[in-house]
Design a protein around this motif. Sequence first.
Motif, PDB file in Angstrom:
ATOM      1  N   VAL A  18       0.887  -1.158   0.000  1.00 15.14           N
ATOM      2  CA  VAL A  18       0.000   0.000   0.000  1.00 15.14           C
ATOM      3  C   VAL A  18       0.927   1.212   0.000  1.00 15.14           C
ATOM      4  O   VAL A  18       1.667   1.428   0.963  1.00 15.14           O
ATOM      5  N   ASP A  19       0.907   1.909  -1.111  1.00 14.98           N
ATOM      6  CA  ASP A  19       1.804   3.051  -1.296  1.00 14.98           C
ATOM      7  C   ASP A  19       3.255   2.582  -1.136  1.00 14.98           C
ATOM      8  O   ASP A  19       3.658   1.654  -1.820  1.00 14.98           O
ATOM      9  N   ASP A  20       4.011   3.177  -0.211  1.00 12.82           N
ATOM     10  CA  ASP A  20       5.415   2.800  -0.042  1.00 12.82           C
ATOM     11  C   ASP A  20       5.633   1.715   1.008  1.00 12.82           C
ATOM     12  O   ASP A  20       6.769   1.318   1.260  1.00 12.82           O
ATOM     13  N   ASP A  21       4.561   1.233   1.632  1.00 13.25           N
ATOM     14  CA  ASP A  21       4.687   0.225   2.691  1.00 13.25           C
ATOM     15  C   ASP A  21       4.396  -1.176   2.174  1.00 13.25           C
ATOM     16  O   ASP A  21       3.413  -1.399   1.470  1.00 13.25           O
ATOM     17  N   MET A  22       5.261  -2.114   2.553  1.00  9.48           N
ATOM     18  CA  MET A  22       5.045  -3.533   2.277  1.00  9.48           C
ATOM     19  C   MET A  22       4.497  -4.168   3.546  1.00  9.48           C
ATOM     20  O   MET A  22       4.980  -3.882   4.649  1.00  9.48           O
ATOM     21  N   PHE A  23       3.499  -5.014   3.371  1.00  9.46           N
ATOM     22  CA  PHE A  23       2.903  -5.723   4.490  1.00  9.46           C
ATOM     23  C   PHE A  23       3.026  -7.219   4.223  1.00  9.46           C
ATOM     24  O   PHE A  23       2.902  -7.670   3.082  1.00  9.46           O
ATOM     25  N   HIS A  24       3.262  -7.966   5.299  1.00  4.25           N
ATOM     26  CA  HIS A  24       3.469  -9.404   5.172  1.00  4.25           C
ATOM     27  C   HIS A  24       2.462 -10.150   6.051  1.00  4.25           C
ATOM     28  O   HIS A  24       2.258  -9.783   7.208  1.00  4.25           O
ATOM     29  N   ALA A  25       1.888 -11.174   5.445  1.00  2.00           N
ATOM     30  CA  ALA A  25       0.933 -12.018   6.165  1.00  2.00           C
ATOM     31  C   ALA A  25       1.600 -13.360   6.455  1.00  2.00           C
ATOM     32  O   ALA A  25       2.601 -13.729   5.822  1.00  2.00           O
ATOM     33  N   ALA A  26       1.034 -14.071   7.394  1.00  2.00           N
ATOM     34  CA  ALA A  26       1.549 -15.392   7.742  1.00  2.00           C
ATOM     35  C   ALA A  26       1.465 -16.304   6.525  1.00  2.00           C
ATOM     36  O   ALA A  26       0.539 -16.201   5.722  1.00  2.00           O
ATOM     37  N   ARG A  27       2.429 -17.183   6.398  1.00  2.00           N
ATOM     38  CA  ARG A  27       2.439 -18.113   5.260  1.00  2.00           C
ATOM     39  C   ARG A  27       1.353 -19.165   5.409  1.00  2.00           C
ATOM     40  O   ARG A  27       1.003 -19.826   4.440  1.00  2.00           O
ATOM     41  N   GLY A  28       0.842 -19.288   6.587  1.00  2.00           N
ATOM     42  CA  GLY A  28      -0.256 -20.212   6.862  1.00  2.00           C
ATOM     43  C   GLY A  28      -0.914 -19.783   8.163  1.00  2.00           C
ATOM     44  O   GLY A  28      -0.283 -19.152   9.005  1.00  2.00           O
ATOM     45  N   VAL A  29      -2.184 -20.094   8.307  1.00  2.00           N
ATOM     46  CA  VAL A  29      -2.902 -19.731   9.528  1.00  2.00           C
ATOM     47  C   VAL A  29      -3.161 -21.012  10.318  1.00  2.00           C
ATOM     48  O   VAL A  29      -3.712 -21.976   9.772  1.00  2.00           O
ATOM     49  N   PRO A  30      -2.758 -21.029  11.589  1.00  2.00           N
ATOM     50  CA  PRO A  30      -3.007 -22.228  12.387  1.00  2.00           C
ATOM     51  C   PRO A  30      -4.502 -22.581  12.391  1.00  2.00           C
ATOM     52  O   PRO A  30      -5.360 -21.701  12.477  1.00  2.00           O
TER      53      PRO A  30
END
Length: 143
Positions: A18-30
């Motif tokens: 989003v704009d200049d920010d990178m966001f990371h999500a979990a590779r998997g959800v327990p």
Amino acid sequence: MTEIRDFSKQRKDISFRVDDDMFHAARGVPAEVLLDFASEFAGMEASATIDQQLKAFRSMLEVVLVPDSLKRFNERMRDRENPIEIDQVEEIVTWLMEQYGLRPTEQPSPSPAGPPDPVPGITSMASTPGEVSISAASPSIAS
């Protein structure tokens, strides 16, 4: 010889910008976390209130974003100079749900317009039932 079934899973990186920010999500959800999330919102309908929708969005973000990304995302949702706006949040949550194989709730399709009002500027009361609101201040009837 015993055959061993391998249930290992190839997980992909789930990141977005989003704009200049990178966001990371979990590779998997327990599984337990996802089940809790699903049961919390299983009964939510397309007619959910804004508060219910926002709660669902926030919960989904809390479930999947890694801590640093969640912190920055929350900061940006409050940042007046560099905001993440609600329409962006909705798109992001929908996309995230798809990444985890979940089906987001679809918005209902628009219904036909129906017959025109008999008098311009006056809405027919017979066309749709009105909403009934029960105030918390209304008297209760004891049984």
